[in-house]
Design an enzyme around this catalytic site. Structure first.
Site, PDB file in Angstrom:
ATOM      1  N   HIS A   1       1.546  15.140  -3.158  1.00 16.49           N
ATOM      2  CA  HIS A   1       0.661  14.864  -4.311  1.00 16.49           C
ATOM      3  C   HIS A   1       0.881  13.465  -4.858  1.00 16.49           C
ATOM      4  O   HIS A   1       0.655  13.229  -6.043  1.00 16.49           O
ATOM      5  CB  HIS A   1       0.875  15.896  -5.428  1.00 16.49           C
ATOM      6  CG  HIS A   1       0.963  17.309  -4.948  1.00 16.49           C
ATOM      7  ND1 HIS A   1      -0.128  18.117  -4.794  1.00 16.49           N
ATOM      8  CD2 HIS A   1       2.034  18.052  -4.546  1.00 16.49           C
ATOM      9  CE1 HIS A   1       0.251  19.302  -4.341  1.00 16.49           C
ATOM     10  NE2 HIS A   1       1.556  19.281  -4.174  1.00 16.49           N
TER      11      HIS A   1
ATOM     12  N   LYS B   1      -3.505 -14.026  -5.914  1.00 13.43           N
ATOM     13  CA  LYS B   1      -3.781 -12.825  -5.112  1.00 13.43           C
ATOM     14  C   LYS B   1      -3.525 -12.995  -3.624  1.00 13.43           C
ATOM     15  O   LYS B   1      -3.772 -14.034  -3.045  1.00 13.43           O
ATOM     16  CB  LYS B   1      -5.257 -12.435  -5.280  1.00 13.43           C
ATOM     17  CG  LYS B   1      -5.601 -12.014  -6.675  1.00 13.43           C
ATOM     18  CD  LYS B   1      -5.307 -10.575  -6.916  1.00 13.43           C
ATOM     19  CE  LYS B   1      -6.470  -9.757  -6.414  1.00 13.43           C
ATOM     20  NZ  LYS B   1      -6.298  -8.356  -6.763  1.00 13.43           N
TER      21      LYS B   1
ATOM     22  N   GLU C   1      -7.860  -2.618   4.485  1.00  9.49           N
ATOM     23  CA  GLU C   1      -9.023  -2.134   3.728  1.00  9.49           C
ATOM     24  C   GLU C   1     -10.257  -2.031   4.623  1.00  9.49           C
ATOM     25  O   GLU C   1     -11.008  -1.057   4.566  1.00  9.49           O
ATOM     26  CB  GLU C   1      -9.313  -3.073   2.546  1.00  9.49           C
ATOM     27  CG  GLU C   1      -8.315  -2.916   1.418  1.00  9.49           C
ATOM     28  CD  GLU C   1      -8.525  -3.954   0.325  1.00  9.49           C
ATOM     29  OE1 GLU C   1      -8.449  -3.588  -0.839  1.00  9.49           O
ATOM     30  OE2 GLU C   1      -8.765  -5.137   0.645  1.00  9.49           O
TER      31      GLU C   1
END
Ligand code: ARG
Length: 467
Positions: A162, A289, A296
Site C-alpha cells: 500500500h 529540475k 515517464e
C-alpha cells in the site's frame, strides 16, 4: 504492359473504371507493409523453389525468378526501388517489378498462391525474426538488472505494501523481482514463437489449391515448425499477432511498473537513486529540475501498446471466415508494438546500468515506518505466544514507540519487557534492519545469502543462454 502495370487503370478486364485517388490511398498498405519485403521475397523464393521441384514451373523459370529477386533485393536495399501506391501493397509491388525484370517467369510465381496466404506467411516470417531480437533484448535487460542487484545485495530499503513501509528488503532482492517478470516475458515470447512459426502457404485464397504443392518442402525451406492445417483458418488467423501483442503488452506493463518505482525513487522525497543524466531532461523554466522523462515515456507508451492489443482483438472479433480486408489493419499496431518494445527494452538495459543507489537514504527510510514490527511478533511466537496474541502485543509496543517518536529498537529493554516478560536482550538483533532481512532465509526470501545465490545462478544461466 503486364496486367499488374495496368492496375492504376483497373484491376482486370472485369472492371469498367479505376478507383479514385482517395480510394487508392485508403486501400493501399505499401507505405507501411513495405517493411515486410525481405520476408516477402524469402517466402516467394521458397514457393518458387517448390513449384520447380514439383514440376509446376520449369527450372528455367525458377532461375529467372531467383535472378529477378536478387536484383529487387539490391534495389530495395540501395533505395533505388520505386514503391508505387498504385500497386497497393508490398506483394504486388515486388511481383510487378519481377515481371518487368524477367517476363513470363515472374507471372508464373503466383501459381498456387494468393496474397491471402502470402501475407499471412510474410507477417509470420517477419515477426519470428523480431521475436528473436526481442528475446535477446529481454535477456540483456535481465542481465543489467542482475548486475545492479549484485552490486547492491547488501543495501537495505523499505519494502512497501500500500506504499506504506512494510518490511525491510535487500535492494538486490527488489531487482530480482523484476528479473522474474522479464524471465516470464522471455518464456512467453518463446511460446508465442512456436505458433507464429507455422506455414499458411498452400491455403491459397481460402480453400487450398488444385496444384500438387509440397507444403512441407516450403516449411522446411523457411525453417517453419509446422503447417497450418486448415486453409480457411490459415488465411484468416491472426491469433499469433494478438498473442505476441499480449506478451509485448505484459512486458511493457513490467517496464511501466519499474518506471513508476524509478520515478518515485528519484524524487526528492525518496532520494533513493540517481539515473544517469543522459536519461533525464531539464525544465525550460525551472533551472533546478531533472526530470525522469525516459521512465515517464515508457509508462505512457505502455498505454499505447495495450491499445494495440485492444485494436487487434477488436479487429478480429466480428470477422467471418476467411480472409477479409480488415486484416490489412493488423500491421500498423503490430509494427508499432515491435518498434516500441524494442526501443524500450534497449533503453532500459542501458538505463539500469547507469543507476546509482543511495544506500543511506534507503536505510533511513526503512527505519522510519516500524519495518521490523513483524520481526518482534515472530520473536514472541518463538517464545511461545500464539501469532495473533504476538501481533496484538506488538501493536501496543508500536503505539508506545510512536508516542515517544522513536523506533522499536530505540525503546529500552525494560519498556519492551512491560509488553511481554519473555523479551530479552537478544530482541535487539531481531529489531535491526539487518537482522530482519537475514532472518528471511526461506526460498524466495530476502536474506542476502539467498539473493546472492540467485543472482549468481541467474547470471550463469544467462551466460549459458547467450552462448
Ligand atoms: N495487403 C493485404 C493485407 O495486408 C494483402 C492481402 C490482400 N488480399 C486480398 N484478398 N485483397 O492483408
Amino acid at each position: 504492359m503486364s496486367q499488374l502495370d495496368q492496375k492504376s487503370q483497373a484491376w482486370s478486364a472485369l472492371f469498367s473504371e479505376p478507383v479514385s485517388d482517395l480510394v487508392k490511398r485508403y486501400t493501399a498498405s505499401v507505405d507501411f507493409d513495405k517493411r515486410l519485403w525481405r520476408a516477402d521475397i524469402r517466402g516467394s523464393l521458397a514457393h518458387a523453389g517448390m513449384l520447380a521441384g514439383q514440376g509446376i514451373i520449369s527450372v528455367q523459370d525458377l532461375t529467372e525468378i531467383q535472378r529477378g529477386m536478387a536484383q529487387i533485393s539490391q534495389e530495395i536495399e540501395s533505395g533505388a526501388f520505386q514503391w508505387k501506391l498504385d500497386l497497393e501493397d508490398v506483394h504486388l509491388n515486388i511481383e510487378a517489378r519481377l515481371t518487368q525484370l524477367v517476363g513470363d517467369a515472374g507471372k508464373r510465381l503466383h501459381t498456387g498462391r494468393s496474397r491471402n496466404d502470402q501475407v499471412a506467411t510474410d507477417v509470420r516470417l517477419w515477426l519470428r525474426d523480431e521475436i528473436d531480437l526481442i528475446s535477446g533484448l529481454l535477456l540483456d535487460l535481465q542481465k543489467a538488472l542482475l548486475e545492479l542487484a549484485e552490486k547492491n545485495v547488501d543495501v537495505i530499503l523499505p519494502g512497501f505494501t500500500h506504499l506504506q513501509v512494510a518490511q525491510p528488503v535487500s535492494f538486490g532482492h527488489h531487482m530480482l523481482a523484476y528479473v522474474e517478470m522479464f524471465a516470464r516475458d522471455t518464456e512467453r515470447m518463446a511460446d508465442v514463437r512456436k505458433r507464429v512459426n507455422r506455414l499458411p502457404l498452400g491455403a491459397a485464397a481460402l480453400a487450398g489449391t488444385s496444384y500438387p504443392l509440397d507444403r512441407q518442402a516450403v516449411a522446411d525451406a523457411l525453417e517453419m515448425e509446422g503447417l497450418c492445417q486448415n486453409s480457411l483458418d490459415a488465411v484468416s488467423d491472426r491469433d499469433f499477432a494478438i498473442e505476441f501483442t499480449a506478451a509485448a503488452t505484459l512486458a511493457m506493463v513490467h517496464i511501466s511498473r519499474l518506471s513508476e518505482e524509478l520515478i518515485l525513487w528519484m524524487s526528492q522525497n525518496f532520494g533513493f537513486i540517481r539515473i544517469a543524466d543522459r536519461f533525464t531532461t531539464g525544465s525550460s523554466i525551472m533551472p533546478q529540475k531533472k526530470n525522469p522523462d525516459v521512465p515517464e515515456l515508457a509508462r505512457g507508451k505502455t498505454g499505447r501498446v495495450a491499445g494495440h492489443l485492444v485494436a487487434l482483438v477488436t479487429l478480429m472479433k466480428g470477422q467471418p471466415l476467411a480472409y477479409n480486408k480488415d486484416n490489412q489493419e493488423d500491421k500498423e499496431p503490430l509494427f508499432d508494438t515491435v518498434d516500441t518494445l524494442k526501443d524500450t527494452l534497449r533503453i532500459f538495459a542501458d538505463m539500469m546500468r547507469g543507476i546509482t543507489v543511495n544506500a543511506p537514504a534507503m536505510e533511513a527510510a526503512a527505519r522510519k515506518g516500524y519495518a521490523t514490527a513483524t520481526d518482534l511478533a515472530d520473536y514472541l511466537v518463538k517464545k511461545g505466544l500464539p501469532f495473533r496474541d504476538a501481533h496484538e502485543t506488538v501493536a501496543h509496543a508500536v503505539k508506545k514507540a510512536q508516542e515517544q517518536g522513536v523506533d522499536l529498537s530505540e525503546l529500552p529493554l525494560q519498556t519492551l519487557q512491560d509488553f511481554h516478560a519473555s523479551i530479552e536482550q537478544d530482541v535487539f538483533d531481531v529489531l535491526s534492519l539487518r537482522g530482519s532481512v537475514e532472518a528471511r532465509k526461506v526460498v524466495g526470501g530476502t536474506a542476502t545469502q539467498n539473493v546472492r545465490e540467485q543472482v549468481r545462478a541467474k547470471l550463469a544461466a544467462l551466460g549459458a543462454a547467450s552462448r
